[in-house]
Scaffold this motif. Structure first.
Motif, PDB file in Angstrom:
ATOM      1  N   PHE A 139      27.700 -11.654 101.406  1.00  0.00           N
ATOM      2  CA  PHE A 139      27.446 -12.924 100.658  1.00  0.00           C
ATOM      3  C   PHE A 139      28.882 -13.619 100.031  1.00  0.00           C
ATOM      4  O   PHE A 139      29.629 -13.011 100.154  1.00  0.00           O
ATOM      5  CB  PHE A 139      26.422 -12.429  99.597  1.00  0.00           C
ATOM      6  N   GLU A 140      28.728 -14.864  99.736  1.00  0.00           N
ATOM      7  CA  GLU A 140      29.630 -15.407  98.995  1.00  0.00           C
ATOM      8  C   GLU A 140      29.608 -15.033  97.761  1.00  0.00           C
ATOM      9  O   GLU A 140      28.837 -15.269  96.913  1.00  0.00           O
ATOM     10  CB  GLU A 140      29.545 -16.930  99.020  1.00  0.00           C
ATOM     11  N   GLU A 141      30.652 -14.406  97.194  1.00  0.00           N
ATOM     12  CA  GLU A 141      30.948 -13.957  95.889  1.00  0.00           C
ATOM     13  C   GLU A 141      31.248 -15.137  94.975  1.00  0.00           C
ATOM     14  O   GLU A 141      32.100 -15.991  95.293  1.00  0.00           O
ATOM     15  CB  GLU A 141      31.871 -12.857  95.656  1.00  0.00           C
ATOM     16  N   LEU A 142      30.390 -15.361  93.804  1.00  0.00           N
ATOM     17  CA  LEU A 142      30.963 -16.248  92.774  1.00  0.00           C
ATOM     18  C   LEU A 142      31.331 -15.555  91.573  1.00  0.00           C
ATOM     19  O   LEU A 142      31.344 -14.376  91.197  1.00  0.00           O
ATOM     20  CB  LEU A 142      29.342 -16.896  92.582  1.00  0.00           C
ATOM     21  N   ASP A 143      31.870 -16.546  90.971  1.00  0.00           N
ATOM     22  CA  ASP A 143      32.447 -16.214  89.404  1.00  0.00           C
ATOM     23  C   ASP A 143      31.395 -15.826  88.604  1.00  0.00           C
ATOM     24  O   ASP A 143      31.626 -14.995  87.648  1.00  0.00           O
ATOM     25  CB  ASP A 143      33.497 -17.185  88.925  1.00  0.00           C
ATOM     26  N   GLY A 144      30.368 -16.516  88.421  1.00  0.00           N
ATOM     27  CA  GLY A 144      29.314 -16.359  87.491  1.00  0.00           C
ATOM     28  C   GLY A 144      29.663 -16.885  86.210  1.00  0.00           C
ATOM     29  O   GLY A 144      30.728 -17.543  85.884  1.00  0.00           O
ATOM     30  N   PRO A 145      28.933 -16.764  85.153  1.00  0.00           N
ATOM     31  CA  PRO A 145      29.238 -17.524  83.990  1.00  0.00           C
ATOM     32  C   PRO A 145      30.386 -16.608  83.029  1.00  0.00           C
ATOM     33  O   PRO A 145      30.784 -15.548  83.267  1.00  0.00           O
ATOM     34  CB  PRO A 145      27.998 -17.074  83.086  1.00  0.00           C
ATOM     35  N   GLU A 146      30.874 -17.508  82.374  1.00  0.00           N
ATOM     36  CA  GLU A 146      32.125 -17.090  81.670  1.00  0.00           C
ATOM     37  C   GLU A 146      31.706 -15.823  80.715  1.00  0.00           C
ATOM     38  O   GLU A 146      30.448 -15.932  80.178  1.00  0.00           O
ATOM     39  CB  GLU A 146      32.694 -18.143  80.698  1.00  0.00           C
ATOM     40  N   GLY A 147      32.594 -15.019  80.124  1.00  0.00           N
ATOM     41  CA  GLY A 147      32.255 -14.252  79.228  1.00  0.00           C
ATOM     42  C   GLY A 147      31.427 -12.814  79.821  1.00  0.00           C
ATOM     43  O   GLY A 147      31.298 -11.911  78.934  1.00  0.00           O
ATOM     44  N   ILE A 148      31.437 -12.784  81.082  1.00  0.00           N
ATOM     45  CA  ILE A 148      30.768 -11.512  81.575  1.00  0.00           C
ATOM     46  C   ILE A 148      32.061 -10.657  82.027  1.00  0.00           C
ATOM     47  O   ILE A 148      32.750 -11.092  83.268  1.00  0.00           O
ATOM     48  CB  ILE A 148      29.714 -11.522  82.568  1.00  0.00           C
ATOM     49  N   PRO A 149      32.282  -9.487  81.696  1.00  0.00           N
ATOM     50  CA  PRO A 149      33.568  -8.662  82.175  1.00  0.00           C
ATOM     51  C   PRO A 149      33.468  -8.547  83.649  1.00  0.00           C
ATOM     52  O   PRO A 149      32.224  -8.099  84.100  1.00  0.00           O
ATOM     53  CB  PRO A 149      33.325  -7.473  81.416  1.00  0.00           C
ATOM     54  N   GLU A 150      34.598  -8.533  84.456  1.00  0.00           N
ATOM     55  CA  GLU A 150      34.453  -8.382  85.795  1.00  0.00           C
ATOM     56  C   GLU A 150      33.972  -6.886  86.127  1.00  0.00           C
ATOM     57  O   GLU A 150      34.291  -5.927  85.583  1.00  0.00           O
ATOM     58  CB  GLU A 150      35.944  -8.492  86.327  1.00  0.00           C
ATOM     59  N   GLY A 151      33.064  -6.917  87.083  1.00  0.00           N
ATOM     60  CA  GLY A 151      32.335  -5.916  87.644  1.00  0.00           C
ATOM     61  C   GLY A 151      31.181  -5.414  86.728  1.00  0.00           C
ATOM     62  O   GLY A 151      30.394  -4.637  87.261  1.00  0.00           O
ATOM     63  N   ARG A 152      30.941  -6.099  85.899  1.00  0.00           N
ATOM     64  CA  ARG A 152      29.604  -5.664  84.924  1.00  0.00           C
ATOM     65  C   ARG A 152      28.443  -6.297  85.764  1.00  0.00           C
ATOM     66  O   ARG A 152      27.393  -5.555  85.548  1.00  0.00           O
ATOM     67  CB  ARG A 152      29.645  -6.417  83.643  1.00  0.00           C
ATOM     68  N   TYR A 153      28.460  -7.377  86.184  1.00  0.00           N
ATOM     69  CA  TYR A 153      27.421  -7.921  87.018  1.00  0.00           C
ATOM     70  C   TYR A 153      28.205  -8.662  88.050  1.00  0.00           C
ATOM     71  O   TYR A 153      29.277  -9.339  87.867  1.00  0.00           O
ATOM     72  CB  TYR A 153      26.584  -8.917  86.124  1.00  0.00           C
ATOM     73  N   MET A 154      27.526  -8.686  89.109  1.00  0.00           N
ATOM     74  CA  MET A 154      28.125  -9.552  90.467  1.00  0.00           C
ATOM     75  C   MET A 154      27.128 -10.659  90.713  1.00  0.00           C
ATOM     76  O   MET A 154      25.819 -10.566  90.484  1.00  0.00           O
ATOM     77  CB  MET A 154      28.380  -8.631  91.616  1.00  0.00           C
ATOM     78  N   PHE A 155      27.832 -11.833  91.332  1.00  0.00           N
ATOM     79  CA  PHE A 155      26.976 -13.045  91.511  1.00  0.00           C
ATOM     80  C   PHE A 155      27.256 -13.470  93.038  1.00  0.00           C
ATOM     81  O   PHE A 155      28.555 -13.432  93.189  1.00  0.00           O
ATOM     82  CB  PHE A 155      27.275 -13.981  90.319  1.00  0.00           C
ATOM     83  N   TYR A 156      26.409 -13.761  93.683  1.00  0.00           N
ATOM     84  CA  TYR A 156      26.443 -14.238  95.128  1.00  0.00           C
ATOM     85  C   TYR A 156      25.506 -15.426  95.572  1.00  0.00           C
ATOM     86  O   TYR A 156      24.561 -15.452  94.795  1.00  0.00           O
ATOM     87  CB  TYR A 156      25.980 -13.077  96.022  1.00  0.00           C
ATOM     88  N   ARG A 157      26.278 -16.227  96.560  1.00  0.00           N
ATOM     89  CA  ARG A 157      25.271 -17.365  97.069  1.00  0.00           C
ATOM     90  C   ARG A 157      25.188 -16.938  98.462  1.00  0.00           C
ATOM     91  O   ARG A 157      25.982 -16.261  99.186  1.00  0.00           O
ATOM     92  CB  ARG A 157      26.311 -18.624  97.100  1.00  0.00           C
ATOM     93  N   ALA A 158      23.996 -17.133  98.895  1.00  0.00           N
ATOM     94  CA  ALA A 158      23.484 -16.923 100.316  1.00  0.00           C
ATOM     95  C   ALA A 158      24.025 -17.920 101.108  1.00  0.00           C
ATOM     96  O   ALA A 158      24.066 -19.148 100.609  1.00  0.00           O
ATOM     97  CB  ALA A 158      21.802 -16.725 100.289  1.00  0.00           C
TER      98      ALA A 158
END
Length: 158
Positions: A139-158
């Motif tokens: 999947f395409e990895e997204l930055d996601g919302p600000e304030g979430i530490p890297e690796g804590r949650y991941m965000f993807y676009r199909a």
């Protein structure tokens, strides 16, 4: 960091990530999917932020809080792979998915997420967003919302 602080940080990241993802898909038709019902907190939040969307739920067992039991027609009980294949075969398209399967052993959880990724892809609508506690592949990895530490949650676009 204490385990309590870590849990609070994880739950805040999860909520903020789901809220962000819901904003990203306002113009994309399709359903939502909660993979891993657990006690129902995430499902309950999805009902609140996506009141006009059908929310599918997959889990091995139904053991959530009584106020969070999904409608029988939307609860797919069993192993994830055949349940996802069923959704795909029936033509359902998911625009927001939350991936929360796991055994609690990092290496095992990462391996399972990688194995499940192609099956998840089969039900995702183009442009759909996946919010995941584990790294997914393909999947395409997204930055996601600000304030979430890297690796804590991941965000993807199909």
């Amino acid at each position: 960091m204490s385990r309590l602080d870590s849990m609070l940080r994880r739950l805040t990241a999860q909520r903020d990530g789901l809220n962000w993802a819901a904003e990203q898909i306002t113009d994309v038709p399709g359903d939502a999917l909660d993979m891993g019902l657990g006690n129902g907190r995430t499902y309950d939040h999805l009902r609140e932020i996506l009141p006009d969307r059908r929310i599918w739920v997959i889990d091995r067992v139904l053991q959530c809080h009584p106020s969070c039991v999904p409608p029988e027609k939307d609860f797919l009980q069993g192993e994830a792979e055949p349940m996802l294949q069923r959704l795909a075969t029936e033509g359902h398209k998911i625009v927001l998915a939350h991936y929360d399967f796991g055994f609690g052993v990092k290496e095992k959880d990462v391996a399972e997420a990688a194995t499940m990724s192609p099956v998840i892809a089969s039900v995702m609508a183009p442009g759909g967003i996946i919010v995941s506690g584990q790294p997914l592949v393909g999947f395409e990895e997204l930055d996601g919302p600000e304030g979430i530490p890297e690796g804590r949650y991941m965000f993807y676009r199909a």
